[in-house]
Design a protein around this motif. Sequence first.
Motif, PDB file in Angstrom:
ATOM      1  N   PRO B 302       0.174  25.983  24.716  1.00  0.00           N
ATOM      2  CA  PRO B 302       0.861  27.227  25.051  1.00  0.00           C
ATOM      3  C   PRO B 302       0.636  27.649  26.500  1.00  0.00           C
ATOM      4  N   GLY B 303      -0.425  27.146  27.095  1.00  0.00           N
ATOM      5  CA  GLY B 303      -0.658  27.531  28.470  1.00  0.00           C
ATOM      6  C   GLY B 303       0.062  26.618  29.448  1.00  0.00           C
ATOM      7  N   GLY B 304       0.724  25.608  28.926  1.00  0.00           N
ATOM      8  CA  GLY B 304       1.415  24.699  29.816  1.00  0.00           C
ATOM      9  C   GLY B 304       0.593  23.442  30.073  1.00  0.00           C
ATOM     10  N   LEU B 305       1.233  22.453  30.678  1.00  0.00           N
ATOM     11  CA  LEU B 305       0.578  21.175  30.901  1.00  0.00           C
ATOM     12  C   LEU B 305      -0.635  21.300  31.814  1.00  0.00           C
ATOM     13  N   VAL B 306      -0.512  22.096  32.865  1.00  0.00           N
ATOM     14  CA  VAL B 306      -1.609  22.131  33.829  1.00  0.00           C
ATOM     15  C   VAL B 306      -2.839  22.830  33.281  1.00  0.00           C
ATOM     16  N   ARG B 307      -2.676  23.530  32.157  1.00  0.00           N
ATOM     17  CA  ARG B 307      -3.849  24.186  31.606  1.00  0.00           C
ATOM     18  C   ARG B 307      -4.506  23.356  30.513  1.00  0.00           C
ATOM     19  N   ILE B 308      -4.019  22.155  30.313  1.00  0.00           N
ATOM     20  CA  ILE B 308      -4.580  21.320  29.249  1.00  0.00           C
ATOM     21  C   ILE B 308      -6.059  21.025  29.468  1.00  0.00           C
ATOM     22  N   PRO B 309      -6.496  20.704  30.690  1.00  0.00           N
ATOM     23  CA  PRO B 309      -7.941  20.499  30.881  1.00  0.00           C
ATOM     24  C   PRO B 309      -8.746  21.699  30.406  1.00  0.00           C
TER      25      PRO B 309
END
Lengths: 289, 339
Positions: B302-309
Amino acid sequence: MFAQLVVSGLAIGSLYGLVGLSLVLVYIAVENVNFAQGEMAMITTFIAFTLIKTLGVNYWLAVPITLLAALIFGVVFETVVIKPVANADHTTVIIVTLGVYVAMHSLAGLIWGHEVYKFPAPVTSEAFTVAGIAVSPVHLFALGVAMIVSLILYFFFKRTDVGIAIRASASDKVSARLMGISPRFVSVFAWGLGSVLGSLAALTIAPISFLDTNMMMSFFLKAMAAAILGGITSMPGALIGGLILGVTENLVGGYISSGFKDSFAFVVIILILLIKPTGLFSAPGQRSV
Amino acid sequence: MSILTKLLRFKASTWISLAVVVFALIYPQVAATNYTVYILNLVGIYFIAALGLNVLAGTTKQMSMAQAAFMAIGAYTSTILASKLLLPFWLSIPAGMLFAAFIGFLIAIPTLKLGGMHLAIATLGFMMLVSKITDALPITKGPTGLYVPSAKLGSFVLRGDRMLIYVIIIVAVIALIAANNFMKSRTGRVLTALGDNEVAAKAVGINVYKEKIVAFTICSAYGGLSGGLFAILLGYIAPDNFNLFVSIQFLAMVVVGGMGKISGAFVGAVILTILPEGLRGMKELKDIIYGVLMVLMLFVAPGGLVRIPMQIKNWQAKRKSRKAGDVQAAMQYGKVDKS
C-alpha cells in the motif's frame, strides 16, 4: 418542441437517476463511490445479451438470471476488492475502483469485442404520438422501471428491519455495531444491491442506447452528476437530480447548442460542487473530525 | 581516509540516481532503435506529470483526476502559440505551463473547499469538460488533430527523439530539484502535515485552504509542462491523447511507485510506461493487466514499490516482537526456561 424536449428529458433523466441510485446506495453504506459501477453493469448486460441471443433464453427469464449474476458479482467484488482496503483512506479505495474500472472495460472488449449490438426490449421501440409529442414505449418502460424501483427501495429502507439497519450503520457505524448490526453485512449488502441496481439500469438503458463496451461510460458520469446534484447521500435526490439533469440537458441541447449538450452534465457537477456541495436535497453535512 | 571509504559513504539512492542519469545521457546515442529512445522520452515526460501529482496527492492526500486535462491545456497552448505566434519551444512550453497553472489555480479556488471524494469527482468533471472542449473548439481542430511545429534553437532543429531526450532530461532534472526543494521547504512540510492530520494542522494555525491551492497549482503546472513536451515528442496532438485513462495512468504511477516520495513517482513512471509498451501486442490484455496491477499493488504494497524495503523491515520487526512475546508468555506459564 419544449414539451417534446421535456418529455424525452424525463425519460432519459429517470435512467440517469436509476444509475445514480446505485451510486448513492453504495455511498450511503460505505462512504465511497464505486467508479467501476458502470462497467460492472455493462458486463452484466453483455451477459444478458449472450443469454438471450446466443443461448436463446427468453427475455423475462434472462433478466432475473442477470440480476442474480449482478448480485453475485457485487458480493464477490466487495469481498475480493473492497474488504482488504475498507479501512484505508478514500484515495486508496478510489484508486482500487479505478483499477477495476480499467480492467473491466478491457475485459469486456476482450470477451465481446467492440461491435455495437442491438439489445432486445420487452416493448416495441416504435414511437406513438400523444398530443403532438412523440413518445417511445421504451422510454415509458424506463420511466416505469425507475418509479417501481424507487418505490420498492423507499419501502425497503423506511419500513423493513434490514433497511433501517443499513441506514443506522451509515449514520453511526459504532453505535450500530453496539446494537448488533454487522458492518460486514452492511458493506456486502450495499455493494450487492448497488450492483443489482446498476445492472437493472443498464438493462433498461441498453435498448435505447445500443449495446457496446462504451455504453455505460457517459451514462455513468452523468449518473454521478445526477447523484451529486441531488445530494450524494439522498436516494430520492439522485432520482430527482437525474430527472432535472435529463430535462435541462435536453433543453440546453435544443435551445443553445447540441455540441454543448454533452458537456452540460460536467458543468453541472462543477457548479453544484461550488454552490451547494451537499446537493439540493440533503441536509447540511457535518464534517467528522 | 581512503577514496574507497569516502565513496562508500554515499547512500545507495545517490548511486542509483547517478546511474540513472548516466544511463539516460548515454543510452540515446547508443540505442539500437528509435523506438526505445521514444520510450525513454515518454518516461521522462510522464515522470514530470507524475511528479506534479505526487506533490499534490503525496502531501495533501487529495486526488486530482484532471492531470491529463492540464496536460492537454499545456500541450494545446504551447502548440498554438508556436504555430500561430511562431514562438520558439523554449517560450511556448513555459507559457503553456503557466497557463495550465493559472487554470489549475482557478479550479482549485472553489473545489478545494470540498472533501477528498468530492474533489475527486470535481476534478473528474473538469477532466471530461476539457476533453469535450478540446474536441469542440475550432482553434484546437478537434479530433482531426493539431500539427506541432518542431522544436528549434535558433535555426538548429531538434530533429528526432535522440535529441529531444536531452531537453527532457534537463527539464526533468530541474523539475525534480524544484519538487524536492518544495517538499522540503516550509510550505512543503506544511502540506505533508496537512495530509497526515488536517485538524491538527489547522489547530497550529496553518492555512489549510491556501496551502492546498498552492499544491494544486504546482500539480497542474507540472501537468502543463509535461503536455508541452509531449506535444513536441508526438508532433501531432488530438483530444484523445489526453483522455480519462491517461489521468488514471498518472494516478496509478504515483500510487504504485509510492505516494509522497519523488523516487516513487520515478519508479511508477518507469514501470507503468515500459510495461504497457512491452505488452503492446496483446492490446486488450494490456489494459486488464494495468488495472489488475493497480489493485494488486495496493493490497500487497500500500505504500508503493519504493516503500517495500521499509515494509519488509516493519514486518520483520513485528515478527520479532511477536516471537519475543510468545517466549515471554511461555516463560510465564513455566513451559520454557530463560533460553
